[in-house]
Motif scaffolding. Sequence first.
Motif, mmCIF file in Angstrom:
data_model
loop_
_atom_site.group_PDB
_atom_site.id
_atom_site.type_symbol
_atom_site.label_atom_id
_atom_site.label_comp_id
_atom_site.label_asym_id
_atom_site.label_seq_id
_atom_site.Cartn_x
_atom_site.Cartn_y
_atom_site.Cartn_z
ATOM 1 N N CYS A 187 18.689 2.986 -45.987
ATOM 2 C CA CYS A 187 18.088 4.260 -45.582
ATOM 3 C C CYS A 187 18.925 4.917 -44.480
ATOM 4 N N MET A 188 19.191 6.200 -44.617
ATOM 5 C CA MET A 188 20.049 6.904 -43.666
ATOM 6 C C MET A 188 19.447 6.940 -42.258
ATOM 7 N N ILE A 189 18.133 7.035 -42.133
ATOM 8 C CA ILE A 189 17.513 7.049 -40.798
ATOM 9 C C ILE A 189 17.625 5.670 -40.155
ATOM 10 N N SER A 190 17.412 4.615 -40.928
ATOM 11 C CA SER A 190 17.588 3.253 -40.399
ATOM 12 C C SER A 190 19.004 3.055 -39.891
ATOM 13 N N ARG A 191 19.971 3.552 -40.654
ATOM 14 C CA ARG A 191 21.370 3.433 -40.222
ATOM 15 C C ARG A 191 21.630 4.258 -38.968
ATOM 16 N N ALA A 192 20.972 5.415 -38.856
ATOM 17 C CA ALA A 192 21.189 6.292 -37.697
ATOM 18 C C ALA A 192 20.664 5.679 -36.402
ATOM 19 N N ILE A 193 19.580 4.929 -36.487
ATOM 20 C CA ILE A 193 18.981 4.375 -35.261
ATOM 21 C C ILE A 193 19.362 2.918 -35.024
ATOM 22 N N LYS A 194 20.133 2.338 -35.946
ATOM 23 C CA LYS A 194 20.547 0.936 -35.827
ATOM 24 C C LYS A 194 21.225 0.689 -34.483
ATOM 25 N N GLY A 195 20.853 -0.399 -33.850
ATOM 26 C CA GLY A 195 21.424 -0.739 -32.547
ATOM 27 C C GLY A 195 20.612 -0.176 -31.393
ATOM 28 N N ASN A 196 19.697 0.752 -31.694
ATOM 29 C CA ASN A 196 18.848 1.331 -30.654
ATOM 30 C C ASN A 196 17.374 0.971 -30.843
ATOM 31 N N VAL A 197 16.935 0.928 -32.098
ATOM 32 C CA VAL A 197 15.542 0.622 -32.407
ATOM 33 C C VAL A 197 15.543 -0.497 -33.443
ATOM 34 N N GLU A 198 14.848 -1.593 -33.139
ATOM 35 C CA GLU A 198 14.734 -2.698 -34.090
ATOM 36 C C GLU A 198 13.811 -2.283 -35.235
ATOM 37 N N ILE A 199 14.176 -2.659 -36.451
ATOM 38 C CA ILE A 199 13.314 -2.391 -37.602
ATOM 39 C C ILE A 199 12.966 -3.724 -38.241
ATOM 40 N N GLU A 200 11.667 -3.921 -38.450
ATOM 41 C CA GLU A 200 11.160 -5.155 -39.042
ATOM 42 C C GLU A 200 10.414 -4.823 -40.327
ATOM 43 N N LEU A 201 10.528 -5.712 -41.305
ATOM 44 C CA LEU A 201 9.809 -5.557 -42.570
ATOM 45 C C LEU A 201 8.746 -6.640 -42.689
ATOM 46 N N GLN A 202 7.565 -6.242 -43.115
ATOM 47 C CA GLN A 202 6.483 -7.165 -43.433
ATOM 48 C C GLN A 202 5.954 -6.741 -44.790
ATOM 49 N N GLU A 241 5.888 10.172 -33.139
ATOM 50 C CA GLU A 241 5.378 10.227 -34.513
ATOM 51 C C GLU A 241 6.441 10.736 -35.476
ATOM 52 N N MET A 242 7.234 11.692 -35.028
ATOM 53 C CA MET A 242 8.257 12.249 -35.918
ATOM 54 C C MET A 242 9.357 11.232 -36.219
ATOM 55 N N LEU A 243 9.767 10.428 -35.224
ATOM 56 C CA LEU A 243 10.768 9.397 -35.481
ATOM 57 C C LEU A 243 10.193 8.345 -36.431
ATOM 58 N N LEU A 244 8.953 7.949 -36.196
ATOM 59 C CA LEU A 244 8.296 6.998 -37.091
ATOM 60 C C LEU A 244 8.184 7.588 -38.497
ATOM 61 N N GLY A 245 7.791 8.855 -38.583
ATOM 62 C CA GLY A 245 7.680 9.521 -39.881
ATOM 63 C C GLY A 245 9.015 9.610 -40.599
ATOM 64 N N ALA A 246 10.072 9.915 -39.862
ATOM 65 C CA ALA A 246 11.404 10.004 -40.470
ATOM 66 C C ALA A 246 11.835 8.644 -41.006
ATOM 67 N N ALA A 247 11.646 7.604 -40.215
ATOM 68 C CA ALA A 247 12.041 6.262 -40.642
ATOM 69 C C ALA A 247 11.210 5.790 -41.828
ATOM 70 N N ALA A 248 9.909 6.034 -41.784
ATOM 71 C CA ALA A 248 9.018 5.565 -42.850
ATOM 72 C C ALA A 248 9.254 6.309 -44.159
ATOM 73 N N THR A 249 9.348 7.626 -44.095
ATOM 74 C CA THR A 249 9.546 8.377 -45.337
ATOM 75 C C THR A 249 10.924 8.112 -45.930
ATOM 76 N N CYS A 250 11.926 7.949 -45.085
ATOM 77 C CA CYS A 250 13.258 7.622 -45.588
ATOM 78 C C CYS A 250 13.226 6.261 -46.291
ATOM 79 N N TYR A 251 12.561 5.293 -45.677
ATOM 80 C CA TYR A 251 12.472 3.957 -46.271
ATOM 81 C C TYR A 251 11.782 3.996 -47.631
ATOM 82 N N ILE A 252 10.596 4.620 -47.707
ATOM 83 C CA ILE A 252 9.836 4.574 -48.959
ATOM 84 C C ILE A 252 10.520 5.391 -50.066
ATOM 85 N N ILE A 253 11.163 6.495 -49.710
ATOM 86 C CA ILE A 253 11.889 7.283 -50.710
ATOM 87 C C ILE A 253 13.118 6.513 -51.204
#
Length: 146
Positions: free
Chosen positions: A127-142, A48-60
């Motif tokens: 987003c800094m969190i997206s960049r931090a996890i790039k290559g390890n976790v896929e991020i998709e936008l809908q 939940e914390m990784l999801l929260g970090a990625a989501a809040t970083c994206y929306i901010i």
Amino acid sequence: MAKHHFHLHADWPGGRNSEGYMDAGNLKTKISIPPEMDGPGIGTNPDEMLLGAAATCYIITLAAMIERAELPLQKMSLESEGIVDVTNGVFTYKKIIHKPTVSLKSSATTKQIDKLRKLVEKAEISCMISRAIKGNVEIELQAAIR
């Protein structure tokens, strides 16, 4: 060059199914393994914390970009989903899906709506969190743009 330091303190009494506590400044909460992974489900968990970090970083990040572009924002919200794969007892955070809904005021021009579509995509890669996890976790936008 500025460097910002963030700190976290965690207490864990021991054992896989224990309940711990973490204090990261404004984030103070109980922690444990989620029930989906056969844990007690008390407080929050790393998934939940990784999801929260990625989501809040994206929306901010998106909000800042919309503000800088001086787009007439009406409303913005975000639903995000994290997908964890378990294969042969190995847990792997596979994917995060962001589902932003962004509405501009009725006075928005076609050009402003087109700019918004570009920013929705750009915010994810910026987003800094997206960049931090790039290559390890896929991020998709809908995205839903209204």
